[in-house]
Design a protein around this motif. Structure first.
Motif, PDB file in Angstrom:
ATOM      1  N   ASN A  22     -28.174  34.159  15.114  1.00 34.30           N
ATOM      2  CA  ASN A  22     -27.802  34.565  16.467  1.00 34.30           C
ATOM      3  C   ASN A  22     -27.812  33.322  17.336  1.00 34.30           C
ATOM      4  OD1 ASN A  22     -27.734  37.435  16.076  1.00 34.30           O
ATOM      5  ND2 ASN A  22     -29.965  37.365  15.955  1.00 34.30           N
ATOM      6  N   GLU A  24     -29.107  31.520  20.395  1.00 31.50           N
ATOM      7  CA  GLU A  24     -30.279  31.625  21.263  1.00 31.50           C
ATOM      8  C   GLU A  24     -30.177  30.590  22.380  1.00 31.50           C
ATOM      9  OE1 GLU A  24     -32.666  33.868  20.873  1.00 31.50           O
ATOM     10  OE2 GLU A  24     -32.023  34.650  18.931  1.00 31.50           O
ATOM     11  N   GLY A  30     -26.389  27.243  24.107  1.00 33.64           N
ATOM     12  CA  GLY A  30     -26.741  28.177  23.050  1.00 33.64           C
ATOM     13  C   GLY A  30     -26.845  27.451  21.723  1.00 33.64           C
ATOM     14  N   SER A  33     -29.545  30.243  15.507  1.00 42.86           N
ATOM     15  CA  SER A  33     -30.879  30.342  14.927  1.00 42.86           C
ATOM     16  C   SER A  33     -30.892  31.489  13.932  1.00 42.86           C
ATOM     17  CB  SER A  33     -31.905  30.600  16.025  1.00 42.86           C
ATOM     18  OG  SER A  33     -33.190  30.788  15.486  1.00 42.86           O
ATOM     19  N   GLU A  53     -35.200  27.026  13.554  1.00 47.19           N
ATOM     20  CA  GLU A  53     -35.077  28.259  14.313  1.00 47.19           C
ATOM     21  C   GLU A  53     -35.400  27.972  15.769  1.00 47.19           C
ATOM     22  OE1 GLU A  53     -37.393  31.495  12.722  1.00 47.19           O
ATOM     23  OE2 GLU A  53     -36.920  30.916  10.660  1.00 47.19           O
ATOM     24  N   TRP A  55     -37.614  29.269  18.758  1.00 48.26           N
ATOM     25  CA  TRP A  55     -38.756  30.113  19.115  1.00 48.26           C
ATOM     26  C   TRP A  55     -39.002  29.975  20.604  1.00 48.26           C
ATOM     27  CZ3 TRP A  55     -43.177  28.890  15.080  1.00 48.26           C
ATOM     28  CH2 TRP A  55     -42.774  29.317  13.811  1.00 48.26           C
ATOM     29  N   ARG A  56     -38.890  31.058  21.353  1.00 50.50           N
ATOM     30  CA  ARG A  56     -39.128  31.073  22.795  1.00 50.50           C
ATOM     31  C   ARG A  56     -38.377  29.947  23.503  1.00 50.50           C
ATOM     32  NH1 ARG A  56     -44.565  30.610  21.545  1.00 50.50           N
ATOM     33  NH2 ARG A  56     -45.070  32.372  20.291  1.00 50.50           N
ATOM     34  N   GLY A  57     -37.118  29.747  23.119  1.00 48.58           N
ATOM     35  CA  GLY A  57     -36.279  28.749  23.773  1.00 48.58           C
ATOM     36  C   GLY A  57     -36.477  27.329  23.287  1.00 48.58           C
TER      37      GLY A  57
END
Length: 194
Positions: A22, A24, A30, A33, A53, A55-57
């Motif tokens: 997706n 992120e 963007g 991830s 990945e 994680w929380r931006g």
């Protein structure tokens, strides 16, 4: 989706966005991830595969795999681990910014992303993505907890020599980052060398 980057020095990196990826938000760009990055080496080094990945931006590395090449007689050595660790920070910027998306107008409450193509658009997009990634990753670096400071102090105080190197090894960070960790532990009054 699969992409290949060929560098001037002969390195080849393959970037894979698995079907479950997706886009992120990282800063104002963007980022897919997860992303799987593969070094396809034929220079006597093992193949390296990294999974990133968001994680929380914040883009993070979640997995590293080094593979020996039996047919070439290439096995995994300690120096291969060190080389991979040393390149990680630079590589995360380069690879993920290559895949970054820019926001496009969309209905309220929705977000639409588009990947730019073409030399000018790609260069501009990569610059914006690198800035967003650096900013996001600096935020991670600033959030050191008291527990982190305590662990740094324990390692530093237990070392009889090469204390900074001991901290760098324990946290798998650069010498410079280890120095920053030690300074923060010193500011917290946790070091026994004062």
């Amino acid at each position: 989706m699969l992409h290949q980057i060929r560098y001037a020095d002969g390195r080849v990196v393959e970037l894979e966005e698995p079907s479950r990826s997706n886009v992120e938000l990282v800063g104002d760009v963007g980022v897919p991830s997860p992303v799987i990055c593969r070094h396809l080496n034929d220079d006597g080094q093992p193949d390296v595969e990294l999974t990133f990945e968001v994680w929380r931006g914040i883009p993070v590395c979640t997995e590293i795999t080094l593979r020996a090449k039996r047919e070439a007689g290439t096995h995994v050595r300690a120096k291969d681990l060190k080389t991979t660790a040393a390149q990680l920070e630079d590589d995360i910027e380069e690879w993920i910014s290559y895949l970054a998306h820019e926001p496009q107008p969309a209905p309220p409450g929705r977000r639409r992303w588009v990947r730019r193509s073409g030399a000018g658009g790609a260069s501009h997009k990569q610059g914006a993505a690198k800035r967003a990634l650096r900013t996001a990753r600096k935020e991670v670096r600033r959030t050191m907890t008291p527990e982190h400071h305590q662990r740094v102090a324990e390692i530093y105080n237990a070392a009889t020599s090469a204390r900074t190197e001991a901290v760098a090894r324990a946290f798998t960070v650069s010498y410079r980052t280890a120095q920053r960790y030690i300074e923060k532990a010193r500011e917290a009054g946790l070091l026994g060398d004062e």
